[in-house]
Design a protein around this motif. Structure first.
Motif, PDB file in Angstrom:
ATOM      1  N   GLU A  20       0.815  -1.210   0.000  1.00  0.00           N
ATOM      2  CA  GLU A  20       0.000   0.000   0.000  1.00  0.00           C
ATOM      3  C   GLU A  20       0.854   1.268   0.000  1.00  0.00           C
ATOM      4  O   GLU A  20       0.322   2.373   0.086  1.00  0.00           O
ATOM      5  N   GLY A  21       2.174   1.114  -0.088  1.00  0.00           N
ATOM      6  CA  GLY A  21       3.063   2.273  -0.089  1.00  0.00           C
ATOM      7  C   GLY A  21       3.061   3.019   1.224  1.00  0.00           C
ATOM      8  O   GLY A  21       3.167   4.251   1.248  1.00  0.00           O
ATOM      9  N   GLY A  22       2.974   2.274   2.314  1.00  0.00           N
ATOM     10  CA  GLY A  22       2.830   2.899   3.624  1.00  0.00           C
ATOM     11  C   GLY A  22       4.102   3.425   4.249  1.00  0.00           C
ATOM     12  O   GLY A  22       4.050   4.012   5.331  1.00  0.00           O
ATOM     13  N   ILE A  23       5.250   3.216   3.605  1.00  0.00           N
ATOM     14  CA  ILE A  23       6.514   3.736   4.127  1.00  0.00           C
ATOM     15  C   ILE A  23       6.976   4.830   3.177  1.00  0.00           C
ATOM     16  O   ILE A  23       7.414   4.558   2.056  1.00  0.00           O
ATOM     17  N   GLU A  24       6.885   6.064   3.630  1.00  0.00           N
ATOM     18  CA  GLU A  24       7.111   7.197   2.733  1.00  0.00           C
ATOM     19  C   GLU A  24       8.482   7.160   2.078  1.00  0.00           C
ATOM     20  O   GLU A  24       8.611   7.396   0.867  1.00  0.00           O
ATOM     21  N   SER A  25       9.520   6.882   2.851  1.00  0.00           N
ATOM     22  CA  SER A  25      10.878   6.910   2.294  1.00  0.00           C
ATOM     23  C   SER A  25      11.051   5.864   1.205  1.00  0.00           C
ATOM     24  O   SER A  25      11.758   6.093   0.212  1.00  0.00           O
ATOM     25  N   ARG A  26      10.412   4.717   1.364  1.00  0.00           N
ATOM     26  CA  ARG A  26      10.470   3.692   0.320  1.00  0.00           C
ATOM     27  C   ARG A  26       9.728   4.164  -0.922  1.00  0.00           C
ATOM     28  O   ARG A  26      10.212   4.010  -2.051  1.00  0.00           O
ATOM     29  N   ARG A  27       8.564   4.719  -0.699  1.00  0.00           N
ATOM     30  CA  ARG A  27       7.735   5.166  -1.824  1.00  0.00           C
ATOM     31  C   ARG A  27       8.410   6.284  -2.613  1.00  0.00           C
ATOM     32  O   ARG A  27       8.355   6.314  -3.850  1.00  0.00           O
ATOM     33  N   LEU A  28       9.085   7.188  -1.911  1.00  0.00           N
ATOM     34  CA  LEU A  28       9.652   8.361  -2.562  1.00  0.00           C
ATOM     35  C   LEU A  28      11.059   8.150  -3.107  1.00  0.00           C
ATOM     36  O   LEU A  28      11.430   8.792  -4.099  1.00  0.00           O
ATOM     37  N   ILE A  29      11.864   7.280  -2.475  1.00  0.00           N
ATOM     38  CA  ILE A  29      13.262   7.237  -2.893  1.00  0.00           C
ATOM     39  C   ILE A  29      13.930   5.868  -2.776  1.00  0.00           C
ATOM     40  O   ILE A  29      14.588   5.423  -3.716  1.00  0.00           O
ATOM     41  N   THR A  30      13.804   5.147  -1.655  1.00  0.00           N
ATOM     42  CA  THR A  30      14.701   4.003  -1.452  1.00  0.00           C
ATOM     43  C   THR A  30      14.360   2.805  -2.328  1.00  0.00           C
ATOM     44  O   THR A  30      15.266   2.057  -2.718  1.00  0.00           O
ATOM     45  N   ASN A  31      13.082   2.590  -2.666  1.00  0.00           N
ATOM     46  CA  ASN A  31      12.754   1.506  -3.596  1.00  0.00           C
ATOM     47  C   ASN A  31      13.423   1.730  -4.942  1.00  0.00           C
ATOM     48  O   ASN A  31      14.030   0.821  -5.520  1.00  0.00           O
ATOM     49  N   GLN A  32      13.301   2.953  -5.453  1.00  0.00           N
ATOM     50  CA  GLN A  32      13.904   3.255  -6.748  1.00  0.00           C
ATOM     51  C   GLN A  32      15.420   3.233  -6.662  1.00  0.00           C
ATOM     52  O   GLN A  32      16.102   2.826  -7.620  1.00  0.00           O
ATOM     53  N   SER A  33      15.963   3.628  -5.535  1.00  0.00           N
ATOM     54  CA  SER A  33      17.417   3.649  -5.369  1.00  0.00           C
ATOM     55  C   SER A  33      18.015   2.255  -5.479  1.00  0.00           C
ATOM     56  O   SER A  33      19.032   2.051  -6.159  1.00  0.00           O
ATOM     57  N   ILE A  34      17.408   1.285  -4.812  1.00  0.00           N
ATOM     58  CA  ILE A  34      17.958  -0.066  -4.880  1.00  0.00           C
ATOM     59  C   ILE A  34      17.725  -0.666  -6.255  1.00  0.00           C
ATOM     60  O   ILE A  34      18.589  -1.364  -6.804  1.00  0.00           O
ATOM     61  N   LEU A  35      16.581  -0.393  -6.858  1.00  0.00           N
ATOM     62  CA  LEU A  35      16.302  -0.916  -8.193  1.00  0.00           C
ATOM     63  C   LEU A  35      17.308  -0.361  -9.200  1.00  0.00           C
ATOM     64  O   LEU A  35      17.867  -1.102 -10.017  1.00  0.00           O
ATOM     65  N   ASP A  36      17.566   0.933  -9.143  1.00  0.00           N
ATOM     66  CA  ASP A  36      18.527   1.552 -10.055  1.00  0.00           C
ATOM     67  C   ASP A  36      19.929   0.984  -9.849  1.00  0.00           C
ATOM     68  O   ASP A  36      20.658   0.729 -10.823  1.00  0.00           O
ATOM     69  N   ALA A  37      20.320   0.795  -8.597  1.00  0.00           N
ATOM     70  CA  ALA A  37      21.658   0.287  -8.301  1.00  0.00           C
ATOM     71  C   ALA A  37      21.852  -1.120  -8.856  1.00  0.00           C
ATOM     72  O   ALA A  37      22.925  -1.457  -9.382  1.00  0.00           O
ATOM     73  N   VAL A  38      20.823  -1.944  -8.735  1.00  0.00           N
ATOM     74  CA  VAL A  38      20.924  -3.309  -9.249  1.00  0.00           C
ATOM     75  C   VAL A  38      20.978  -3.313 -10.773  1.00  0.00           C
ATOM     76  O   VAL A  38      21.788  -4.023 -11.383  1.00  0.00           O
ATOM     77  N   LEU A  39      20.152  -2.504 -11.408  1.00  0.00           N
ATOM     78  CA  LEU A  39      20.022  -2.552 -12.865  1.00  0.00           C
ATOM     79  C   LEU A  39      21.159  -1.875 -13.611  1.00  0.00           C
ATOM     80  O   LEU A  39      21.358  -2.138 -14.801  1.00  0.00           O
ATOM     81  N   GLU A  40      21.943  -1.045 -12.953  1.00  0.00           N
ATOM     82  CA  GLU A  40      22.895  -0.211 -13.689  1.00  0.00           C
ATOM     83  C   GLU A  40      23.998  -1.007 -14.373  1.00  0.00           C
ATOM     84  O   GLU A  40      24.617  -0.531 -15.336  1.00  0.00           O
ATOM     85  N   THR A  41      24.286  -2.218 -13.905  1.00  0.00           N
ATOM     86  CA  THR A  41      25.292  -3.046 -14.575  1.00  0.00           C
ATOM     87  C   THR A  41      24.642  -4.147 -15.421  1.00  0.00           C
ATOM     88  O   THR A  41      25.335  -5.078 -15.855  1.00  0.00           O
ATOM     89  N   ARG A  42      23.352  -4.049 -15.655  1.00  0.00           N
ATOM     90  CA  ARG A  42      22.619  -5.000 -16.491  1.00  0.00           C
ATOM     91  C   ARG A  42      22.867  -6.449 -16.073  1.00  0.00           C
ATOM     92  O   ARG A  42      23.379  -7.265 -16.842  1.00  0.00           O
ATOM     93  N   PRO A  43      22.507  -6.794 -14.857  1.00  0.00           N
ATOM     94  CA  PRO A  43      22.763  -8.154 -14.370  1.00  0.00           C
ATOM     95  C   PRO A  43      21.887  -9.177 -15.087  1.00  0.00           C
ATOM     96  O   PRO A  43      20.796  -8.864 -15.570  1.00  0.00           O
ATOM     97  N   HIS A  44      22.401 -10.398 -15.140  1.00  0.00           N
ATOM     98  CA  HIS A  44      21.611 -11.501 -15.695  1.00  0.00           C
ATOM     99  C   HIS A  44      20.868 -12.254 -14.603  1.00  0.00           C
ATOM    100  O   HIS A  44      19.786 -12.793 -14.843  1.00  0.00           O
ATOM    101  N   SER A  45      21.444 -12.286 -13.398  1.00  0.00           N
ATOM    102  CA  SER A  45      20.840 -13.064 -12.315  1.00  0.00           C
ATOM    103  C   SER A  45      21.038 -12.345 -10.997  1.00  0.00           C
ATOM    104  O   SER A  45      22.130 -11.858 -10.700  1.00  0.00           O
ATOM    105  N   VAL A  46      19.969 -12.299 -10.194  1.00  0.00           N
ATOM    106  CA  VAL A  46      19.983 -11.581  -8.921  1.00  0.00           C
ATOM    107  C   VAL A  46      19.371 -12.463  -7.845  1.00  0.00           C
ATOM    108  O   VAL A  46      18.343 -13.123  -8.070  1.00  0.00           O
TER     109      VAL A  46
END
Length: 234
Positions: free
Chosen positions: A31-57
């Motif tokens: 439900e997006g109940g954690i503001e910091s996750r909704r606004l920044i930290t979810n996207q931050s971890i997603l961006d960090a993982v994707l930036e090297t184009r991983p094949h397996s996580v």
């Protein structure tokens, strides 16, 4: 490595609390109940993982599985593991590759796989359990792979307490769902995090501090690491 009696009580309390809080946690995240996750930290971890184009996580301590699904939507082969069966059930119902596995299972080599990216997103909550897990993780990582940890920023999470390592308790104040159990977690200073990674053979490549867009203060801290023993071998 042996634990003090109080450490053992707190460590067992972590898992017990998450068994009790699985439903409330799932509701809060979805439900997006954690503001910091909704606004920044979810996207931050997603961006960090994707930036090297991983094949397996591998997402260790995946909770209700949002990150695995977000990565799968980007075409990444992602697996999530968690020690709480209810969280894995809820994650699997929403789609994705999820398995019940505790940190102890990982430490004892019961997770037979290798990936090019390991992730712990707000999942390293214990003292000895974290130290033992971090030390064994190179065995799951492909050569040249990365280990990404996002956790609470020590300076912000410290609050009014002394800035020293020690056990704390999450009482879930301000969360939208009703959490039935308080949750113990082990606070580490920034230098303590770095020392633990170094002692476990990891090479720290980068520290990131995602900022809350409203307050301008760090919403989390992120460590991007690689297996330092490979440097020695090369």
């Amino acid at each position: 490595m042996s634990s003090a009696p109080n450490d053992q009580v707190y460590e067992s309390g972590i898992l017990q609390s998450w068994h009790e809080n699985a439903g409330a946690w799932t509701q809060t995240v979805r439900e997006g109940g954690i503001e910091s996750r909704r606004l920044i930290t979810n996207q931050s971890i997603l961006d960090a993982v994707l930036e090297t184009r991983p094949h397996s996580v591998l997402d260790l301590g995946c909770g209700e599985g949002w990150l695995v699904r977000a990565l799968a939507a980007q075409g990444v082969q992602a697996i999530g593991v968690d020690a709480v069966p209810e969280l894995i059930d809820r994650a699997a119902q929403a789609g994705g590759d999820f398995r019940v596995a505790s940190f102890e299972d990982v430490i004892h080599g019961r997770l037979q796989l290798r990936v090019d990216t390991l992730v712990c997103n707000f999942a390293l909550l214990g003292k000895e359990s974290t130290e033992r897990l971090v030390a064994c993780l190179p065995s799951l990582l492909e050569e040249g792979g990365r280990f990404i940890v996002q956790t609470v920023h020590p300076v912000i999470a410290c609050g009014d307490q002394a800035y020293v390592d020690g056990w704390r308790e999450e009482n879930w104040a301000g969360f939208c769902a009703a959490f039935p159990a308080h949750a113990p977690w082990y606070f580490r200073t920034l230098s303590s995090w770095i020392a633990m990674f170094t002692a476990s053979g990891w090479r720290l490549c980068e520290i990131r501090e995602p900022l809350h867009p409203g307050t301008g203060r760090p919403a989390s801290v992120m460590f991007i690491l690689q297996d330092g023993t490979q440097d020695i071998l090369l």
